[in-house]
Design a protein around this motif. Structure first.
Motif, PDB file in Angstrom:
ATOM      1  N   THR A  60      51.450  46.411  59.799  1.00 26.61           N
ATOM      2  CA  THR A  60      51.638  45.644  60.922  1.00 26.61           C
ATOM      3  C   THR A  60      50.284  45.021  61.435  1.00 26.61           C
ATOM      4  O   THR A  60      50.710  43.349  61.501  1.00 26.61           O
ATOM      5  N   ASN A  61      49.357  45.357  61.678  1.00 26.61           N
ATOM      6  CA  ASN A  61      48.416  44.443  62.192  1.00 26.61           C
ATOM      7  C   ASN A  61      48.097  42.838  61.113  1.00 26.61           C
ATOM      8  O   ASN A  61      47.785  42.410  61.462  1.00 26.61           O
ATOM      9  N   SER A  62      48.495  43.953  59.489  1.00 27.04           N
ATOM     10  CA  SER A  62      47.775  42.772  58.901  1.00 27.04           C
ATOM     11  C   SER A  62      49.025  41.610  58.930  1.00 27.04           C
ATOM     12  O   SER A  62      48.488  40.647  59.591  1.00 27.04           O
ATOM     13  N   LEU A  63      50.225  42.217  59.116  1.00 25.03           N
ATOM     14  CA  LEU A  63      51.117  40.989  59.608  1.00 25.03           C
ATOM     15  C   LEU A  63      50.843  40.191  61.164  1.00 25.03           C
ATOM     16  O   LEU A  63      51.275  39.010  60.357  1.00 25.03           O
ATOM     17  N   HIS A  64      50.072  40.739  62.305  1.00 28.75           N
ATOM     18  CA  HIS A  64      49.873  40.340  62.856  1.00 28.75           C
ATOM     19  C   HIS A  64      48.459  39.188  62.715  1.00 28.75           C
ATOM     20  O   HIS A  64      48.997  37.985  63.068  1.00 28.75           O
ATOM     21  N   ARG A  65      47.977  39.248  61.903  1.00 23.13           N
ATOM     22  CA  ARG A  65      46.923  38.769  61.845  1.00 23.13           C
ATOM     23  C   ARG A  65      47.704  37.506  61.278  1.00 23.13           C
ATOM     24  O   ARG A  65      47.210  36.248  60.966  1.00 23.13           O
ATOM     25  N   LEU A  66      48.587  38.159  59.703  1.00 25.96           N
ATOM     26  CA  LEU A  66      48.838  36.309  59.262  1.00 25.96           C
ATOM     27  C   LEU A  66      49.538  34.919  59.706  1.00 25.96           C
ATOM     28  O   LEU A  66      49.968  33.750  59.984  1.00 25.96           O
ATOM     29  N   VAL A  67      50.257  36.016  60.853  1.00 28.76           N
ATOM     30  CA  VAL A  67      51.710  34.889  62.452  1.00 28.76           C
ATOM     31  C   VAL A  67      50.253  34.202  62.686  1.00 28.76           C
ATOM     32  O   VAL A  67      50.637  33.253  63.291  1.00 28.76           O
ATOM     33  N   SER A  68      49.122  34.556  63.424  1.00 28.82           N
ATOM     34  CA  SER A  68      47.942  34.019  64.061  1.00 28.82           C
ATOM     35  C   SER A  68      48.190  33.480  62.996  1.00 28.82           C
ATOM     36  O   SER A  68      47.578  32.117  63.665  1.00 28.82           O
ATOM     37  N   ARG A  69      47.373  33.593  62.208  1.00 23.14           N
ATOM     38  CA  ARG A  69      47.403  32.233  61.604  1.00 23.14           C
ATOM     39  C   ARG A  69      47.539  30.786  61.087  1.00 23.14           C
ATOM     40  O   ARG A  69      47.669  29.397  60.707  1.00 23.14           O
ATOM     41  N   LEU A  70      49.459  31.291  60.299  1.00 23.90           N
ATOM     42  CA  LEU A  70      50.188  30.434  60.690  1.00 23.90           C
ATOM     43  C   LEU A  70      50.363  30.268  61.606  1.00 23.90           C
ATOM     44  O   LEU A  70      50.975  28.707  61.654  1.00 23.90           O
ATOM     45  N   ARG A  71      50.466  30.786  63.094  1.00 24.79           N
ATOM     46  CA  ARG A  71      50.459  29.629  63.638  1.00 24.79           C
ATOM     47  C   ARG A  71      49.511  28.661  64.072  1.00 24.79           C
ATOM     48  O   ARG A  71      50.407  26.730  64.732  1.00 24.79           O
ATOM     49  N   LYS A  72      48.314  27.947  63.519  1.00 27.55           N
ATOM     50  CA  LYS A  72      47.725  27.968  63.804  1.00 27.55           C
ATOM     51  C   LYS A  72      47.396  27.094  62.729  1.00 27.55           C
ATOM     52  O   LYS A  72      47.268  25.177  63.564  1.00 27.55           O
ATOM     53  N   ALA A  73      48.214  26.687  61.534  1.00 27.84           N
ATOM     54  CA  ALA A  73      48.942  25.754  60.799  1.00 27.84           C
ATOM     55  C   ALA A  73      50.288  24.867  61.375  1.00 27.84           C
ATOM     56  O   ALA A  73      49.561  24.025  60.821  1.00 27.84           O
ATOM     57  N   LEU A  74      50.382  24.984  61.858  1.00 32.14           N
ATOM     58  CA  LEU A  74      52.229  25.049  62.450  1.00 32.14           C
ATOM     59  C   LEU A  74      51.958  24.287  63.748  1.00 32.14           C
ATOM     60  O   LEU A  74      51.677  25.229  64.751  1.00 32.14           O
ATOM     61  N   PRO A  75      53.112  23.489  64.427  1.00 31.86           N
ATOM     62  CA  PRO A  75      52.956  23.277  65.423  1.00 31.86           C
ATOM     63  C   PRO A  75      53.056  23.844  66.228  1.00 31.86           C
ATOM     64  O   PRO A  75      53.727  25.052  66.575  1.00 31.86           O
ATOM     65  N   ASP A  76      52.541  23.835  68.235  1.00 30.80           N
ATOM     66  CA  ASP A  76      52.800  24.663  69.122  1.00 30.80           C
ATOM     67  C   ASP A  76      54.647  25.223  68.972  1.00 30.80           C
ATOM     68  O   ASP A  76      54.976  24.929  69.291  1.00 30.80           O
ATOM     69  N   GLY A  77      54.332  26.399  69.334  1.00 31.88           N
ATOM     70  CA  GLY A  77      55.945  27.385  69.505  1.00 31.88           C
ATOM     71  C   GLY A  77      56.587  26.568  68.402  1.00 31.88           C
ATOM     72  O   GLY A  77      57.705  27.593  68.156  1.00 31.88           O
ATOM     73  N   ALA A  78      56.366  27.029  67.749  1.00 33.06           N
ATOM     74  CA  ALA A  78      56.962  27.011  66.480  1.00 33.06           C
ATOM     75  C   ALA A  78      57.714  28.044  65.392  1.00 33.06           C
ATOM     76  O   ALA A  78      58.785  28.658  65.506  1.00 33.06           O
ATOM     77  N   ILE A  79      56.720  29.443  66.178  1.00 37.85           N
ATOM     78  CA  ILE A  79      56.839  31.158  65.366  1.00 37.85           C
ATOM     79  C   ILE A  79      57.023  31.566  67.051  1.00 37.85           C
ATOM     80  O   ILE A  79      55.954  31.226  68.069  1.00 37.85           O
ATOM     81  N   GLU A  80      58.396  32.395  67.187  1.00 37.80           N
ATOM     82  CA  GLU A  80      58.536  32.686  68.125  1.00 37.80           C
ATOM     83  C   GLU A  80      58.546  34.096  68.068  1.00 37.80           C
ATOM     84  O   GLU A  80      58.748  34.944  67.283  1.00 37.80           O
TER      85      GLU A  80
END
Length: 1014
Positions: A60-80
């Motif tokens: 779960t934490n690994s997934l959270h870290r991946l999501v954080s990295r992905l949010r930085k690569a994409l426009p703001d608000g792209a992942i909710e």
């Protein structure tokens, strides 16, 4: 943001800038979210996607870290973030794979769907040790293969591509069938047989099965020679030429090459240079290479300001095309709907007088129809970016020292003149002199050759030297729009006597040619036949028709003659004569259209369809309200019967809107027709009622003047006195006209059924009505009666006999050519076959409904089909498909979807397709309110079944039982064609332990409101 996974992985943001999403796992996370674009994806699902059977200890934490990295690569608000997962905030069409799946659901859009593939799916994402990832790749690739199968099922060709696909997927039988058809179409029957034999062996060795019935059927067709090139019909409206084509073989090859490399090619050149013939000859060489046909759109006869799109619809054989657009859609939208995904070639012929509208039309349709190509002919370019030009030069002339016999121009003159003068001789020098005088213009040469019937070659050459001096007076492209053609035709005009000129200019008022009787009436004089014969011999008039000849002019000559008609001051009087003739013709035919001889009269009127429309539009242009009304009154039933409802509706409404004119029987009939079109199109029912009231007020003292007026009187009374819905039809049962009697009996039976008469006596009225109209022989009313009977016995559960009634009704209206009426019948048949458990027949009926809907323009055709598809999807528990079909239906209907009866039906279907109870409740509240407003008992009963389902799902068993009973009371009997009704009743009984008691019909509002709390 746009996400591409069907090929190289890419994410584009903003103005197409590529976003960097590095690493297989980060990309896998984005792909997992993208495949569910706009919807939440659970954390467990994402972990399974990324790590498969070997997740990290702190997944779960690994997934959270991946999501954080992905949010930085994409426009703001792209992942909710969601309660137990994440959501990618983009629309489904932002992901190529999701868009592909949506398009691929419709076999007709398979080609468009496949254009989204740029390489293997997810090729830059893996490898991952994830079964979910591998399953997604396999699924997408299988969908791609299915789309390829759909595409090749509709196309013939691409042997190399199919061969490679079959080699890679040897047990995909649809691909094998497509390859066999392609090989046979290419003339390789022996190779096609080998493919079948190899496939049979592979199926036996790998799967232990025989070829499917479908593949076996293709094999049988191959053995019978039904798949060979010569047996494949080619879609085109190009007419066979009567003369050889000389001197332009290299031009044909060059223009074909341009068409291969460009989507718009325009042939430019002076009038008479042979642009049309070159376009047709080039197109003829492409017939086998263009899967969806070559279609000639003749614009020469369209007046300045005319509608290029409407003419294109007529050329496509879809004069009344709706084809998936709203009822008030512009003709260009109908054209786009008709050919959006088709690989077709349009020839826009003679664009010069419509240059702006032709350019706008070409630009629009090419932008929205990716597989379309256009070959235009014009005296100037269309001026569109990407347009390829080919200048059509006159035929090559011999030089002074050249052998004249080798000149294409001389060859053309010899060929055409030799057909009328076998004794012409071989004086090629004089022939070359004639051709030089005519500047090598093919049309001028052909007109000159026609004169050799009555003069010698020397005489012709001597007259041309004087007559065509203008042709060599300067640059032809700098001359006014028609001067070169006018010079040729002026010469021919100068050779006519006064009587021939009179007939020629008056003949220009006809659209689509004229029969002899019409020509004699409009052109005047007892010698018209002799004069037409003389004009035909001079190539100014063309005769056509296998039986009774029709006389027509080439477009340029027709235009010239029309100008001469204006100059002579005869245009208005000839227009009136033309209108009078076709008004009398339609008035003579109209009574026969209500009898057994209607097919004979339909043939007559179809031959004059263009003339009838031209007479109407001529009356519009002249402001002749009474003339337009009288013609509309007599032609309206023809438009209704013959599959021209959309055009007929437009014409009768325009006629009624003309200022001036006098009230009377003819105007009352037109108002009645307008109401008929409105009722049939599910338009504003209030407006239809008002037209009925106005018509009755005009005709109340003249009801014996026309049978339809007696029906009008009954309908008006029904609308004014709704408390007496049955008695209004009873006077018609003793009418002197058997057609009126039959319709009266039919309407009486229909009314009793609508009011909940469940007794067999109501059915007997329909049977008696059918017997009555059978004796009359009027096919549309016979089909109407058959459909009503089919619906009634289907309600009683007799699905097989109901399908047989529909089949007979379909065959009956097919004789008339009214394809729009077949759409609903086939769709209902499909539903009944599903209830019988005959899925194959159901699919075939729905496919036939689709084919018919694509060929008509009546506003409700595709909308009705989409609603039927939604109902079938609900029956099959495919809610996603149901939602998609309902969206299509509402988009097509536009504002009409808000009419109470239509909205009640749509909201009921949405309630069945809803994903949860709260959503279903909202739709059922809306359906109830609309049904209450419409107050149509059978519709209300249908809505109550949906509300009963709501009660059942909320465990209100007694209320569910009462609602079903209220619906049955409204109908007078259970509706076995709605299986949900019986299911709900049975479930309620099991919980209540008692049978459902009777419920008074009037309690339905109370029960519905208590259930829905609205």
């Amino acid at each position: 943001m746009q996400i591409g996974i069907l090929g190289p992985f890419e994410v584009r943001i903003g103005d197409g800038v590529l976003a960097d999403v590095p690493g297989a796992r980060l990309r896998a996370l984005l792909v997992a979210l993208a495949l569910q674009a706009g919807h939440p994806v659970g954390k467990a699902t994402l972990i399974d996607w990324i790590w498969g059977q070997n997740p990290p200890a702190d997944a779960t934490n690994s997934l959270h870290r991946l999501v954080s990295r992905l949010r930085k690569a994409l426009p703001d608000g792209a992942i909710e973030g969601q309660t137990d997962g994440y959501r990618l905030a983009v629309g489904p069409d932002a992901v190529d794979a999701v868009r592909f799946e949506r398009l691929a659901r419709d076999p007709r859009r398979a080609g468009e769907a496949l254009t989204l593939w740029r390489g293997p799916a997810l090729q830059d994402v893996g490898p991952l040790d994830s079964e979910a990832f591998d399953a997604a790749v396999t699924r997408l690739e299988n969908l791609r293969l299915s789309a390829l199968e759909d595409r090749f099922a509709a196309e013939t060709g691409a042997v190399a591509e199919l061969t490679a696909l079959v080699a890679a997927h040897p047990v995909r039988e649809r691909l094998v069938a497509a390859l066999i058809r392609a090989l046979a179409a290419a003339g390789n029957d022996s190779e096609a047989l080998l493919v079948y034999q190899r496939t049979r062996e592979v199926l036996a060795d790998t799967l232990g099965v025989d070829p499917s019935p479908e593949l076996s059927a293709v094999h049988v067709a191959l053995l019978r020679g039904e798949l060979s090139r010569r047996a494949t019909p080619r879609a085109t409206n190009l007419r066979a030429e009567l003369t050889s084509y000389l001197g332009k073989e290299s031009d044909v090859a060059a223009v074909r090459a341009l068409l291969t490399g460009h989507r718009l090619t325009t042939l430019i050149g002076p009038g008479g240079s042979g642009k049309t013939r070159l376009a047709n000859e080039t197109a003829r060489t492409l017939l086998d290479a263009v899967p969806d046909g070559v279609w000639l759109v003749e614009l020469a006869a369209v007046t300045a300001g005319g509608d290029v799109a409407q003419t294109t619809l007529a050329a496509l054989g879809q004069r009344d095309s709706l084809l998936g657009v709203a009822p008030d859609a512009e003709p260009v939208d109908r054209v786009i709907a008709a050919i959006r995904d088709r690989a077709a070639l349009l020839i826009l012929d003679n664009c010069e007088h419509l240059i702006e509208s032709a350019a706008a039309f070409a630009h629009r349709v090419l932008g929205e129809c990716r597989r379309l190509r256009i070959l235009a002919t014009s005296r100037e370019p269309l001026g569109i970016t990407g347009e390829a030009l080919w200048t059509v030069e006159p035929l090559a002339l011999p030089g002074e020292d050249d052998d004249p016999a080798g000149s294409p121009a001389v060859q053309l003159l010899r060929d055409r003149a030799g057909a009328v003068r076998p004794d012409l001789g071989t004086d090629v020098r004089t022939m070359a002199r004639v051709c030089r005088a005519l500047d090598g213009m093919p049309l001028a040469i052909e007109l000159a050759a026609a004169r050799l019937r009555t003069m010698t070659l020397d005489q012709l050459a001597n007259r041309l030297d004087d007559r065509f001096r203008l042709l060599t007076g300067g640059s032809r492209t700098a001359l006014p729009r028609h001067r070169t053609l006018r010079a040729v035709i002026d010469w021919s005009w100068g050779l006519l006597d006064d009587a021939e000129r009179t007939v020629l200019r008056r003949l220009s008022v006809f659209a689509g040619g004229a029969g002899l009787d019409a020509a004699e009436r409009v052109c005047g004089g007892p010698d018209v036949l002799e004069l037409l014969t003389a004009l035909t011999e001079k190539s100014l008039v063309v005769t056509a028709g296998d039986g009774t000849p029709r006389y027509r002019m080439l477009g340029t000559i027709k235009e010239y003659a029309a100008q001469r008609l204006d100059e002579a001051g005869e245009a208005e009087s000839v227009r009136r004569a033309h209108l009078a003739y076709f008004t009398e013709l339609t008035e003579t035919a109209e009574p026969g259209l209500r009898r057994a001889e209607q097919l004979r009269w339909l043939v007559v009127l179809r031959a004059e369809h263009d003339n009838i429309a031209a007479a109407m539009r001529g009356a519009f242009a002249a402001g002749d309200a009474d003339g337009a009304i009288r013609l509309a009154a007599s032609a309206g039933w023809y438009w209704w019967l013959a599959g021209h409802k959309a055009e007929g509706n437009e014409l009768v409404v325009t006629a009624a809107a003309l200022p001036g004119g006098t009230p009377g029987v003819h105007r009352a009939l037109v108002y009645t027709l307008i109401a008929q079109f409105l009722f049939a199109g599910q338009s504003d029912q209030y407006s239809a009622t008002e037209w009925i009231h106005q018509a009755y007020e005009m005709a109340r003292d003249h009801l014996d003047a026309h049978p339809a007026l007696r029906l009008l009187a009954a309908l008006d009374r029904l609308l004014r006195e709704p408390a007496e819905p049955v008695t209004v039809w009873e006077p018609l049962l003793s009418d002197e006209d058997p057609w009126v009697r039959g319709l009266g009996r039919l309407q009486l039976g229909k009314m009793r059924i609508m009011l909940g008469d469940g007794r067999p006596e109501a059915d007997a009225l329909l049977v008696a009505a059918l017997d009555e109209v059978r004796r009359v022989g009027e096919r549309w009313t016979i089909a109407f009666a058959l459909v009503e009977l089919a619906g009634r016995i289907a309600m009683r559960g007799e699905f097989g006999p109901a399908c047989e009634y529909y089949e007979e009704a379909i065959a009956t209206v097919a004789e008339l050519g009214a394809l729009e009426d077949i759409v609903g019948m086939r769709a209902r048949q499909a539903q009944l076959y599903r209830l019988l458990g005959d899925e194959r027949s159901s699919a075939a009926a729905m496919a036939e409904a689709q084919r018919c809907a694509e060929r008509v323009a009546w506003p409700n055709a595709l909308a009705e089909l989409a609603l039927a598809r939604a109902e079938l999807a609900i029956t099959g528990d495919d809610r996603a498909q149901a939602h998609e079909h309902l969206a299509v239906a509402t988009a097509m209907m536009g504002a009409e979807a808000e009419q109470p009866m239509v909205r009640a039906l749509i909201e009921t279907l949405r309630g069945w397709a809803a994903d949860d109870l709260d959503e279903a409740r909202e739709h059922r509240v809306a359906a109830y309110r609309s049904a209450a407003e419409a107050a149509h008992p059978l519709l209300v009963a249908t809505v109550l079944v949906g509300i009963a389902d709501q009660a059942l799902r909320e465990q209100q068993y007694e209320r569910a039982a009462e609602l079903i009973a209220a619906g049955i009371a409204l109908r007078g009997l259970p509706d076995r064609s709605q299986p949900a009704e019986a299911r709900i009743a049975e479930t309620a009984r099991r919980h209540l332990g008692t049978r459902i008691t009777e419920v008074a019909p009037g309690r339905w509002r109370e029960l519905a409101e208590l259930t829905l709390a609205c």
